[in-house]
Design a protein around this motif. Structure first.
Motif, PDB file in Angstrom:
ATOM      1  N   THR A  94       0.851  -1.190   0.000  1.00  0.00           N
ATOM      2  CA  THR A  94       0.000   0.000   0.000  1.00  0.00           C
ATOM      3  C   THR A  94       0.888   1.242   0.000  1.00  0.00           C
ATOM      4  OG1 THR A  94      -0.121   0.166   2.405  1.00  0.00           O
ATOM      5  CG2 THR A  94      -1.748  -1.258   1.323  1.00  0.00           C
ATOM      6  N   THR A  95       0.281   2.377   0.097  1.00  0.00           N
ATOM      7  CA  THR A  95       1.050   3.625   0.097  1.00  0.00           C
ATOM      8  C   THR A  95       1.203   4.176   1.506  1.00  0.00           C
ATOM      9  OG1 THR A  95      -0.969   4.874  -0.265  1.00  0.00           O
ATOM     10  CG2 THR A  95       0.308   4.245  -2.221  1.00  0.00           C
ATOM     11  N   LEU A  96       1.133   3.319   2.505  1.00  0.00           N
ATOM     12  CA  LEU A  96       1.272   3.668   3.919  1.00  0.00           C
ATOM     13  C   LEU A  96       0.111   4.508   4.455  1.00  0.00           C
ATOM     14  CD1 LEU A  96       5.094   4.446   4.326  1.00  0.00           C
ATOM     15  CD2 LEU A  96       3.868   2.406   5.022  1.00  0.00           C
ATOM     16  N   VAL A  97      -0.911   4.709   3.681  1.00  0.00           N
ATOM     17  CA  VAL A  97      -2.064   5.457   4.192  1.00  0.00           C
ATOM     18  C   VAL A  97      -3.337   4.619   4.172  1.00  0.00           C
ATOM     19  CG1 VAL A  97      -1.153   7.749   3.703  1.00  0.00           C
ATOM     20  CG2 VAL A  97      -2.463   6.543   1.942  1.00  0.00           C
ATOM     21  N   ALA A  98      -3.188   3.319   3.964  1.00  0.00           N
ATOM     22  CA  ALA A  98      -4.339   2.420   3.965  1.00  0.00           C
ATOM     23  C   ALA A  98      -4.592   1.956   5.401  1.00  0.00           C
ATOM     24  CB  ALA A  98      -4.091   1.239   3.040  1.00  0.00           C
ATOM     25  N   LEU A  99      -5.783   2.175   5.884  1.00  0.00           N
ATOM     26  CA  LEU A  99      -6.105   1.909   7.284  1.00  0.00           C
ATOM     27  C   LEU A  99      -5.980   0.436   7.676  1.00  0.00           C
ATOM     28  CD1 LEU A  99      -7.113   2.950  10.023  1.00  0.00           C
ATOM     29  CD2 LEU A  99      -9.446   2.551   9.198  1.00  0.00           C
ATOM     30  N   VAL A 100      -6.611  -0.453   6.933  1.00  0.00           N
ATOM     31  CA  VAL A 100      -6.686  -1.855   7.353  1.00  0.00           C
ATOM     32  C   VAL A 100      -5.304  -2.525   7.394  1.00  0.00           C
ATOM     33  CG1 VAL A 100      -7.711  -4.120   6.865  1.00  0.00           C
ATOM     34  CG2 VAL A 100      -9.087  -2.047   6.629  1.00  0.00           C
ATOM     35  N   PRO A 101      -4.444  -2.362   6.382  1.00  0.00           N
ATOM     36  CA  PRO A 101      -3.113  -2.966   6.509  1.00  0.00           C
ATOM     37  C   PRO A 101      -2.315  -2.409   7.685  1.00  0.00           C
ATOM     38  CG  PRO A 101      -3.546  -2.404   4.230  1.00  0.00           C
ATOM     39  CD  PRO A 101      -4.653  -1.804   5.043  1.00  0.00           C
ATOM     40  N   GLU A 102      -2.398  -1.113   7.903  1.00  0.00           N
ATOM     41  CA  GLU A 102      -1.678  -0.503   9.032  1.00  0.00           C
ATOM     42  C   GLU A 102      -2.227  -1.023  10.368  1.00  0.00           C
ATOM     43  OE1 GLU A 102       0.882   1.646   9.302  1.00  0.00           O
ATOM     44  OE2 GLU A 102       1.198   2.036   7.185  1.00  0.00           O
ATOM     45  N   TRP A 120      -6.337   5.406  13.351  1.00  0.00           N
ATOM     46  CA  TRP A 120      -7.654   5.814  12.856  1.00  0.00           C
ATOM     47  C   TRP A 120      -7.636   7.280  12.445  1.00  0.00           C
ATOM     48  CZ3 TRP A 120     -11.565   2.681  11.594  1.00  0.00           C
ATOM     49  CH2 TRP A 120     -11.508   1.370  12.068  1.00  0.00           C
ATOM     50  N   LEU A 121      -6.756   8.071  13.071  1.00  0.00           N
ATOM     51  CA  LEU A 121      -6.624   9.481  12.689  1.00  0.00           C
ATOM     52  C   LEU A 121      -5.812   9.633  11.405  1.00  0.00           C
ATOM     53  CD1 LEU A 121      -5.787  10.930  16.222  1.00  0.00           C
ATOM     54  CD2 LEU A 121      -8.008  10.973  15.038  1.00  0.00           C
ATOM     55  N   TRP A 122      -4.705   8.908  11.339  1.00  0.00           N
ATOM     56  CA  TRP A 122      -3.832   8.917  10.161  1.00  0.00           C
ATOM     57  C   TRP A 122      -3.085   7.593  10.163  1.00  0.00           C
ATOM     58  CZ3 TRP A 122       1.681  10.649   9.571  1.00  0.00           C
ATOM     59  CH2 TRP A 122       2.018  10.836   8.223  1.00  0.00           C
ATOM     60  N   PRO A 123      -3.385   6.683   9.244  1.00  0.00           N
ATOM     61  CA  PRO A 123      -2.834   5.330   9.285  1.00  0.00           C
ATOM     62  C   PRO A 123      -1.319   5.218   9.503  1.00  0.00           C
ATOM     63  CG  PRO A 123      -4.566   5.422   7.652  1.00  0.00           C
ATOM     64  CD  PRO A 123      -4.349   6.845   8.138  1.00  0.00           C
ATOM     65  N   PRO A 124      -0.470   6.059   8.913  1.00  0.00           N
ATOM     66  CA  PRO A 124       0.972   5.909   9.159  1.00  0.00           C
ATOM     67  C   PRO A 124       1.383   6.070  10.620  1.00  0.00           C
ATOM     68  CG  PRO A 124       0.626   7.222   7.197  1.00  0.00           C
ATOM     69  CD  PRO A 124      -0.716   7.041   7.849  1.00  0.00           C
ATOM     70  N   LEU A 125       0.528   6.689  11.451  1.00  0.00           N
ATOM     71  CA  LEU A 125       0.870   6.827  12.868  1.00  0.00           C
ATOM     72  C   LEU A 125       1.052   5.478  13.556  1.00  0.00           C
ATOM     73  CD1 LEU A 125      -1.316   9.834  14.082  1.00  0.00           C
ATOM     74  CD2 LEU A 125       1.178   9.724  13.909  1.00  0.00           C
ATOM     75  N   THR A 126       0.346   4.467  13.077  1.00  0.00           N
ATOM     76  CA  THR A 126       0.497   3.129  13.662  1.00  0.00           C
ATOM     77  C   THR A 126       1.940   2.666  13.543  1.00  0.00           C
ATOM     78  OG1 THR A 126      -1.788   2.587  13.105  1.00  0.00           O
ATOM     79  CG2 THR A 126      -0.332   0.737  13.590  1.00  0.00           C
TER      80      THR A 126
END
Length: 189
Positions: A98-106, A158-164
């Motif tokens: 993904t491009t690091l902004v996809a919620l479910v993979p993160e 949930w706010l921004w996927p890359p934060l995970t």
């Protein structure tokens, strides 16, 4: 039971996990620097996962340097730990695709870290109960901090996927600080 088979088996599984993660890299489409830069996120996720697995390996080595034998329950909890750790190649590959902004993979990546930390925590607690050196109590505190951080990382995603991923990489700093009590006692592992 002697701990040597458990340690050898764990070392082998971790080596395979790291190998599988690197094999998930896809060759860039093209022969230009631009094509290479198009897969930068795969490299970033791989480095984060490699560092995480390396920290688990070092920590595993450390906790098993504190005991001479292991119980049957420790063997099973180590197997659970390896099961959760074996999910890293899949989670790493999915986030890398993904491009690091996809919620479910993160989120899945964060959940894999969370369950691995829980399995590691249970393993250390079992070893303490079986009579391991009390120095491992510091490791329990570190795992509890990591578990709490994983929950925060998943929620922040949930706010921004890359934060995970970012928060989970920051959690690794906790594990890079040596256990001062163990170092003072002369048990440098």
């Amino acid at each position: 039971m002697d701990k040597s088979r458990l340690e050898a088996s764990t070392d082998g599984v971790i080596a395979i996990i790291i190998t599988i993660m690197v094999l998930e890299f896809h060759v860039p489409a093209g022969d230009t620097l631009r094509a290479l830069l198009g897969v930068w996120h795969q490299f970033v996720v791989y480095l984060a996962s490699f560092a995480t697995v390396a920290v688990y390996w070092h920590s595993h080595h450390y906790i098993f340097s504190r005991v001479q034998t292991v119980s049957r329950q420790t063997l099973w909890l180590n197997t659970l730990f390896l099961l959760t750790l074996s999910l890293f190649p899949f989670a790493t590959a999915w986030v890398g695709e993904t491009t690091l902004v996809a919620l479910v993979p993160e989120q899945l990546y964060g959940i894999v870290l969370l369950v691995t930390d829980i399995a590691f925590d249970l393993l250390v607690i079992c070893m303490l109960r079986d009579g391991a050196d009390d120095v491992l109590r510091t490791t329990v505190h570190k795992t509890h901090l990591s578990i709490a951080g994983n929950v925060v990382a998943i929620a922040a995603g949930w706010l921004w996927p890359p934060l995970t991923l970012i928060i989970n990489v920051l959690i690794l700093i906790n594990w890079l600080v040596p256990d001062q009590l163990g170092w003072r006692r002369g048990k440098r592992s």
